[in-house]
Design a protein around this motif. Structure first.
Motif, PDB file in Angstrom:
ATOM      1  N   ILE A 132       0.857  -1.186   0.000  1.00  0.00           N
ATOM      2  CA  ILE A 132       0.000   0.000   0.000  1.00  0.00           C
ATOM      3  C   ILE A 132       0.890   1.232   0.000  1.00  0.00           C
ATOM      4  O   ILE A 132       1.794   1.348   0.845  1.00  0.00           O
ATOM      5  N   ALA A 133       0.672   2.118  -0.948  1.00  0.00           N
ATOM      6  CA  ALA A 133       1.405   3.377  -1.006  1.00  0.00           C
ATOM      7  C   ALA A 133       0.433   4.514  -0.726  1.00  0.00           C
ATOM      8  O   ALA A 133      -0.664   4.567  -1.281  1.00  0.00           O
ATOM      9  N   LEU A 134       0.840   5.408   0.146  1.00  0.00           N
ATOM     10  CA  LEU A 134       0.055   6.593   0.492  1.00  0.00           C
ATOM     11  C   LEU A 134       0.881   7.809   0.107  1.00  0.00           C
ATOM     12  O   LEU A 134       1.963   8.042   0.668  1.00  0.00           O
ATOM     13  N   GLU A 135       0.379   8.573  -0.851  1.00  0.00           N
ATOM     14  CA  GLU A 135       1.122   9.706  -1.391  1.00  0.00           C
ATOM     15  C   GLU A 135       0.401  11.007  -1.096  1.00  0.00           C
ATOM     16  O   GLU A 135      -0.832  11.069  -1.114  1.00  0.00           O
ATOM     17  N   CYS A 136       1.179  12.048  -0.824  1.00  0.00           N
ATOM     18  CA  CYS A 136       0.621  13.397  -0.699  1.00  0.00           C
ATOM     19  C   CYS A 136       1.622  14.378  -1.286  1.00  0.00           C
ATOM     20  O   CYS A 136       2.801  14.038  -1.503  1.00  0.00           O
ATOM     21  N   GLU A 137       1.166  15.587  -1.531  1.00  0.00           N
ATOM     22  CA  GLU A 137       2.027  16.598  -2.129  1.00  0.00           C
ATOM     23  C   GLU A 137       2.907  17.247  -1.073  1.00  0.00           C
ATOM     24  O   GLU A 137       2.478  17.485   0.054  1.00  0.00           O
ATOM     25  N   LYS A 138       4.136  17.541  -1.473  1.00  0.00           N
ATOM     26  CA  LYS A 138       5.080  18.186  -0.579  1.00  0.00           C
ATOM     27  C   LYS A 138       4.828  19.688  -0.570  1.00  0.00           C
ATOM     28  O   LYS A 138       4.651  20.311  -1.615  1.00  0.00           O
ATOM     29  N   ASN A 139       4.785  20.257   0.627  1.00  0.00           N
ATOM     30  CA  ASN A 139       4.616  21.698   0.785  1.00  0.00           C
ATOM     31  C   ASN A 139       5.847  22.227   1.492  1.00  0.00           C
ATOM     32  O   ASN A 139       6.055  21.981   2.678  1.00  0.00           O
ATOM     33  N   SER A 140       6.674  22.964   0.753  1.00  0.00           N
ATOM     34  CA  SER A 140       7.952  23.422   1.302  1.00  0.00           C
ATOM     35  C   SER A 140       7.783  24.428   2.422  1.00  0.00           C
ATOM     36  O   SER A 140       8.702  24.647   3.212  1.00  0.00           O
ATOM     37  N   THR A 144       5.367  19.830   8.654  1.00  0.00           N
ATOM     38  CA  THR A 144       4.532  18.771   9.212  1.00  0.00           C
ATOM     39  C   THR A 144       5.251  17.434   9.112  1.00  0.00           C
ATOM     40  O   THR A 144       5.841  17.107   8.082  1.00  0.00           O
ATOM     41  N   LYS A 145       5.200  16.661  10.200  1.00  0.00           N
ATOM     42  CA  LYS A 145       5.733  15.307  10.134  1.00  0.00           C
ATOM     43  C   LYS A 145       4.931  14.510   9.120  1.00  0.00           C
ATOM     44  O   LYS A 145       3.727  14.710   8.970  1.00  0.00           O
ATOM     45  N   ILE A 146       5.600  13.587   8.484  1.00  0.00           N
ATOM     46  CA  ILE A 146       4.940  12.881   7.385  1.00  0.00           C
ATOM     47  C   ILE A 146       3.723  12.093   7.870  1.00  0.00           C
ATOM     48  O   ILE A 146       2.708  12.027   7.178  1.00  0.00           O
ATOM     49  N   ILE A 147       3.776  11.522   9.067  1.00  0.00           N
ATOM     50  CA  ILE A 147       2.624  10.751   9.542  1.00  0.00           C
ATOM     51  C   ILE A 147       1.515  11.646  10.082  1.00  0.00           C
ATOM     52  O   ILE A 147       0.457  11.146  10.464  1.00  0.00           O
ATOM     53  N   ASP A 148       1.758  12.960  10.124  1.00  0.00           N
ATOM     54  CA  ASP A 148       0.722  13.895  10.568  1.00  0.00           C
ATOM     55  C   ASP A 148      -0.036  14.526   9.408  1.00  0.00           C
ATOM     56  O   ASP A 148      -0.903  15.381   9.626  1.00  0.00           O
ATOM     57  N   GLU A 149       0.299  14.146   8.174  1.00  0.00           N
ATOM     58  CA  GLU A 149      -0.466  14.640   7.028  1.00  0.00           C
ATOM     59  C   GLU A 149      -1.903  14.127   7.132  1.00  0.00           C
ATOM     60  O   GLU A 149      -2.134  12.971   7.494  1.00  0.00           O
ATOM     61  N   PRO A 150      -2.902  14.955   6.803  1.00  0.00           N
ATOM     62  CA  PRO A 150      -4.293  14.560   7.061  1.00  0.00           C
ATOM     63  C   PRO A 150      -4.908  13.626   6.028  1.00  0.00           C
ATOM     64  O   PRO A 150      -5.793  12.844   6.360  1.00  0.00           O
ATOM     65  N   ILE A 151      -4.471  13.682   4.762  1.00  0.00           N
ATOM     66  CA  ILE A 151      -5.120  12.881   3.722  1.00  0.00           C
ATOM     67  C   ILE A 151      -4.089  12.469   2.686  1.00  0.00           C
ATOM     68  O   ILE A 151      -3.138  13.202   2.400  1.00  0.00           O
ATOM     69  N   ARG A 216      12.883  12.633   5.515  1.00  0.00           N
ATOM     70  CA  ARG A 216      11.802  13.466   6.036  1.00  0.00           C
ATOM     71  C   ARG A 216      10.514  13.272   5.252  1.00  0.00           C
ATOM     72  O   ARG A 216       9.420  13.508   5.768  1.00  0.00           O
ATOM     73  N   ASP A 217      10.630  12.790   4.015  1.00  0.00           N
ATOM     74  CA  ASP A 217       9.474  12.662   3.139  1.00  0.00           C
ATOM     75  C   ASP A 217       9.155  11.219   2.776  1.00  0.00           C
ATOM     76  O   ASP A 217       8.396  10.971   1.837  1.00  0.00           O
ATOM     77  N   SER A 218       9.710  10.261   3.487  1.00  0.00           N
ATOM     78  CA  SER A 218       9.356   8.865   3.224  1.00  0.00           C
ATOM     79  C   SER A 218       9.505   8.062   4.506  1.00  0.00           C
ATOM     80  O   SER A 218      10.492   8.204   5.234  1.00  0.00           O
ATOM     81  N   GLU A 219       8.522   7.249   4.756  1.00  0.00           N
ATOM     82  CA  GLU A 219       8.491   6.411   5.948  1.00  0.00           C
ATOM     83  C   GLU A 219       7.716   5.151   5.598  1.00  0.00           C
ATOM     84  O   GLU A 219       6.727   5.212   4.864  1.00  0.00           O
ATOM     85  N   THR A 220       8.152   4.014   6.128  1.00  0.00           N
ATOM     86  CA  THR A 220       7.563   2.740   5.744  1.00  0.00           C
ATOM     87  C   THR A 220       7.291   1.893   6.976  1.00  0.00           C
ATOM     88  O   THR A 220       8.076   1.888   7.921  1.00  0.00           O
ATOM     89  N   TYR A 221       6.167   1.165   6.927  1.00  0.00           N
ATOM     90  CA  TYR A 221       5.801   0.230   7.985  1.00  0.00           C
ATOM     91  C   TYR A 221       5.657  -1.144   7.350  1.00  0.00           C
ATOM     92  O   TYR A 221       4.849  -1.334   6.440  1.00  0.00           O
TER      93      TYR A 221
END
Length: 241
Positions: A132-140, A144-151, A216-221
């Motif tokens: 499962i890949a969860l992608e969001c847009e980077k906002n420079s 925000t921590k990557i796991i705190d992104e809302p959607i 900072r922009d990639s994390e895996t479980y």
């Protein structure tokens, strides 16, 4: 002559006591610890060590980081990973939830609602590796921590399947976590307070997850195989692009 007064009406029969739902267990989960982060040199070393893990696969549909097959140590841990407790749960026909905890007695540090039915995800996991890949847009402008992104835009085995949403645990989520606080690994069906279950039974699967921070922009479980075989059964990639 006036008729005699009629006798008073008898009192109404006592009402039966309302049926009570089975008492829910009291939630006694602990807050996650707030550990001091690693030193700057340790972070730089970890980033250098894991740089190849954070590269996406070159594909037009989904940017999933490469797998970590072959990098496990003899004790069952992934090199550079942190062991967590992960739980997939939900009604069979409803959306599945993923809760990540430091351990089974802590409140969730991450709770996601994924746009795939619980029964379908468990069925796919039974037939092979699920990614499962969860992608969001980077906002420079944000930190925000990557796991705190809302959607997140969600892909399952390379196919776009909707969205993943981070949310706060509600009473039902906390009840599930409390019921499973003594379970480290396993799968089954949770008891229900009602016999009317339009979305099917509440099922769960709990296992150890290895958390690997690539950048900072990639994390895996990585959900490790409960039978001790090589490789994860489920891989969940968080990527900001």
């Amino acid at each position: 002559m006036a008729p005699p007064p009629s006798p008073p009406a008898p009192p109404p029969p006592p009402q039966p006591p309302p049926e009570r739902s089975p008492a829910r267990p009291q939630v006694a989960l602990q807050q996650p610890s707030h550990k001091k982060g690693p030193s700057k040199s340790a972070r730089l070393f970890r980033r250098f060590r894991s740089v190849f893990r954070s590269f996406p696969i070159i594909a037009p549909t989904c940017k999933i980081p490469v797998s970590l097959h072959g990098t496990r140590l003899n004790d069952g841990h992934i090199h550079g990973g942190t062991r967590m407790t992960g739980t997939l749960y939900g009604f069979r026909k409803a959306r599945v939830n993923l809760a990540i905890q430091e351990n089974s007695r802590c409140l969730p540090m991450l709770l996601l609602e994924l746009s795939i039915p619980t029964g379908k995800l468990l069925q796919e996991m039974g037939s092979g590796l699920v990614r499962i890949a969860l992608e969001c847009e980077k906002n420079s402008s944000e930190r925000t921590k990557i796991i705190d992104e809302p959607i997140w835009t969600m892909y399952c085995n390379g196919r776009k399947t909707g969205y993943g949403v981070k949310r706060e645990p509600n009473e039902e989520d906390l009840n599930v976590m409390q019921l499973l606080h003594a379970v480290s690994m396993g799968a089954g069906v949770l008891p229900s307070e009602t016999a009317d279950l339009p979305d099917g039974e509440m099922t769960y699967m709990r296992a150890h997850f290895e958390r690997v921070v690539g950048s900072r922009d990639s994390e895996t479980y990585y959900m490790m195989n409960m039978e001790g075989n090589n490789g994860p059964e489920l891989s969940i990639f968080f990527v900001r692009i």
